[in-house]
Design a protein around this motif. Structure first.
Motif, short mmCIF file in Angstrom:
data_model
loop_
_atom_site.label_atom_id
_atom_site.label_comp_id
_atom_site.label_asym_id
_atom_site.label_seq_id
_atom_site.Cartn_x
_atom_site.Cartn_y
_atom_site.Cartn_z
N VAL A 1 37.29 51.86 38.39
CA VAL A 1 36.60 53.11 38.06
C VAL A 1 37.20 53.70 36.79
N LEU A 2 36.46 54.62 36.19
CA LEU A 2 36.99 55.38 35.06
C LEU A 2 36.50 56.82 35.16
N ASP A 3 37.24 57.71 34.50
CA ASP A 3 36.92 59.13 34.54
C ASP A 3 37.31 59.73 33.19
N VAL A 4 36.56 60.73 32.77
CA VAL A 4 36.88 61.48 31.55
C VAL A 4 36.89 62.95 31.91
N GLN A 5 38.03 63.59 31.71
CA GLN A 5 38.19 65.02 31.98
C GLN A 5 39.01 65.63 30.85
N ASN A 6 38.46 66.66 30.22
CA ASN A 6 39.19 67.39 29.17
C ASN A 6 39.73 66.45 28.10
N GLU A 7 38.85 65.55 27.63
CA GLU A 7 39.19 64.61 26.56
C GLU A 7 40.29 63.63 26.97
N GLN A 8 40.53 63.50 28.28
CA GLN A 8 41.49 62.53 28.79
C GLN A 8 40.73 61.44 29.56
N LEU A 9 41.08 60.20 29.28
CA LEU A 9 40.45 59.05 29.92
C LEU A 9 41.41 58.45 30.93
N ARG A 10 40.90 58.22 32.14
CA ARG A 10 41.70 57.56 33.18
C ARG A 10 40.93 56.36 33.69
N THR A 11 41.63 55.24 33.81
CA THR A 11 41.03 54.04 34.40
C THR A 11 41.87 53.58 35.58
N ASP A 12 41.20 53.07 36.60
CA ASP A 12 41.84 52.46 37.76
C ASP A 12 41.19 51.09 37.94
N VAL A 13 41.96 50.04 37.66
CA VAL A 13 41.40 48.69 37.58
C VAL A 13 42.23 47.74 38.43
N ALA A 14 41.57 46.74 39.01
CA ALA A 14 42.27 45.72 39.80
C ALA A 14 41.68 44.35 39.52
N LEU A 15 42.52 43.33 39.67
CA LEU A 15 42.11 41.93 39.67
C LEU A 15 42.23 41.43 41.10
N TRP A 16 41.13 40.90 41.65
CA TRP A 16 41.13 40.49 43.05
C TRP A 16 40.78 39.01 43.16
N ASP A 17 41.73 38.24 43.69
CA ASP A 17 41.48 36.84 44.04
C ASP A 17 40.98 36.85 45.49
N TRP A 18 39.69 37.13 45.65
CA TRP A 18 39.16 37.50 46.96
C TRP A 18 39.21 36.38 48.01
N PRO A 19 39.12 35.09 47.66
CA PRO A 19 39.18 34.09 48.73
C PRO A 19 40.55 33.99 49.40
N SER A 20 41.61 34.48 48.73
CA SER A 20 42.95 34.23 49.25
C SER A 20 43.78 35.47 49.52
N GLU A 21 43.27 36.67 49.19
CA GLU A 21 44.08 37.86 49.41
C GLU A 21 43.20 39.06 49.72
N PRO A 22 43.76 40.09 50.38
CA PRO A 22 42.97 41.30 50.66
C PRO A 22 42.74 42.11 49.39
N LEU A 23 41.84 43.06 49.49
CA LEU A 23 41.52 43.92 48.34
C LEU A 23 42.79 44.63 47.87
N PRO A 24 43.20 44.43 46.61
CA PRO A 24 44.44 45.04 46.14
C PRO A 24 44.25 46.51 45.76
N GLY A 25 45.36 47.18 45.57
CA GLY A 25 45.30 48.53 45.05
C GLY A 25 44.96 48.54 43.58
N LEU A 26 44.47 49.68 43.10
CA LEU A 26 44.07 49.80 41.70
C LEU A 26 45.25 50.23 40.85
N SER A 27 45.31 49.69 39.64
CA SER A 27 46.36 50.05 38.69
C SER A 27 45.83 51.13 37.76
N SER A 28 46.52 52.28 37.72
CA SER A 28 46.03 53.45 36.98
C SER A 28 46.64 53.53 35.59
N ARG A 29 45.79 53.99 34.64
CA ARG A 29 46.24 54.27 33.28
C ARG A 29 45.54 55.51 32.79
#
Length: 434
Positions: free
Chosen positions: A240-268
């Motif tokens: 996901v991404l969000d823009v608030q008050n000229e600030q950009l935030r992204t929460d992104v994950a890489l998921w190897d879905w056949p072998s692992e559960p849904l991972p947490g998102l990495s925020s920036r």
């Protein structure tokens, strides 16, 4: 300091499109009846000159325009043998194969646009028809996959990576297109890394459309495995991404879905003006997770950004949304705006050219046959798509203008290497000829 982002006015855009439709309706075109009237003389000309590429091509064009696709195919194949690289011959040959319900063969013919001199009118029409037909065949392919998805399993899924559109969670709709634009940048960057196989954005978006999935529903524990099986892709990037008050935030994950559960998102998080640097951080982090170590030269090449102009990137992102929706004229207008704002934005210039080409030929076989007549211009005139873009420029509150790539593509080369446009009335057959 970045320039303030201008607001897009949709009502003005709709008004511009209405003007475009009126302009299209006023175009004078040849009719099938007019082609029918020319056939006897064209047949006599080709019979008298059985090795003349132009005579064969013009006859093939007339056959195609009157719906005689088998005859057109036969004659145009002879014309192709005499002049293998004539764009007009190849265009009508591809359209004739479409008329004969041979779309894969037609796609193969249209794909030869890559080997032809650029910027000739029929080379551009071939490129546009190739892009449009590729999308149509992809929809059919994925629809068949969806119909048979109960038989699909995780077996055979590859390590290919699919980059999902990032879901926009902000309140200001102005920035909603960034989800599509950032996903495209991530896809392009990852695809440039040697050894990585990345699912094309067009393929993924077509599948999302086929399943009528929203961006919000795409990256979750139920949907990702389903899409992964259909795409044969075992690794997925989303978030996901969000823009608030000229600030950009992204929460992104890489998921190897056949072998692992849904991972947490990495925020920036960063200032909106740092969007491009933030995207590169995401790319390099994904490569670390994938265990890929870049050489210094590779890292330097990957660090390149296509543009540093936020307004240009927003226009480009809007163009992607319009293109995905099949609105190619509108897409070209936004890509053109991006090029005007940043003339060095090569990706936008390329997309602009592709969207214009598809706008000329989008639709069924009848539209493909009408395109050469519709796009023909009088001496000193301009192309229909250029006129459309000019009208959009005059009516858009966002100040869209055709960029350099929007000019008439045949201004610097002959329209037809084998003869003038349109088909001339052929001479009568020789006395005593059959």
């Amino acid at each position: 300091m970045p320039r303030p982002v201008r607001r897009f006015h949709p009502l003005l855009f709709v008004s511009a499109c209405a003007v475009v439709l009126a302009a299209c309706a006023s175009e004078r075109t040849l009719t099938p009846e007019q082609y029918e009237q020319r056939l006897p003389a064209l047949e006599a000309r080709a019979e008298a000159n059985p090795s003349n590429a132009a005579a064969l091509r013009d006859l093939g064009e007339a056959y195609a325009q009157t719906g005689a696709y088998r005859q057109a195919e036969n004659v145009l194949q002879r014309a192709e043998a005499a002049a293998p690289d004539d764009p007009k011959t190849l265009y009508y040959l591809g359209v004739s194969k479409e008329g004969l319900e041979q779309p894969d063969a037609a796609l193969t013919v249209f794909a030869r646009y890559r080997d032809l001199p650029p910027r000739s009118r029929f080379q551009q029409l071939m490129a546009g028809r190739h892009g449009w037909l590729l999308r149509a065949l992809l929809r059919d392919e994925l629809a068949a996959l969806v119909a048979a998805e109960d038989s699909l399993t995780a077996e055979g899924v590859t390590e290919a990576i699919a980059v999902f559109p990032l879901t926009y969670q902000g309140q200001d709709s102005l920035y909603r297109p960034l989800g599509r634009g950032l996903s495209e940048m991530l896809t392009v960057d990852l695809a440039s890394v040697e050894g990585l196989r990345v699912v094309e954005r067009l393929r993924l978006q077509t599948l999302l459309d086929e399943l009528a999935l929203t961006q919000n529903a795409a990256f979750d524990a139920e949907t990702v495995p389903r899409l992964g099986r259909l795409l044969r892709s075992g690794r997925v990037v989303g978030g996901v991404l969000d823009v608030q008050n000229e600030q950009l935030r992204t929460d992104v994950a890489l998921w190897d879905w056949p072998s692992e559960p849904l991972p947490g998102l990495s925020s920036r998080q960063a200032g909106l003006a740092e969007l491009f640097a933030l995207e590169k951080e995401i790319v390099f982090d994904l490569l670390v997770q994938l265990g890929i170590e870049l050489a210094p030269a590779e890292r330097e090449a990957l660090a390149r950004v296509p543009t540093r102009d936020l307004q240009a990137f927003l226009a480009y992102s809007r163009g992607l949304l319009e293109e995905d929706a099949g609105r190619f004229v509108e897409a070209a207008a936004f890509y053109s705006q991006a090029v005007r704002l940043d003339p060095g934005f090569a990706e936008a210039a390329q997309k602009n050219q592709e969207a214009q080409a598809m706008a000329e030929v989008a639709g069924g076989v009848d539209m493909a046959l009408a395109a050469p007549r519709r796009s023909a211009r009088p001496p000193g005139g301009t192309s229909l798509v250029h006129n459309r873009l000019t009208l959009l420029n005059q009516n858009l509150g966002a100040h869209v203008v055709p960029g350099d790539e929007a000019r008439e593509p045949t201004a610097d080369v002959p329209l037809d290497p084998l003869g003038a446009e349109p088909i001339p009335d052929p001479p009568p057959p020789p006395a005593g000829g059959n």
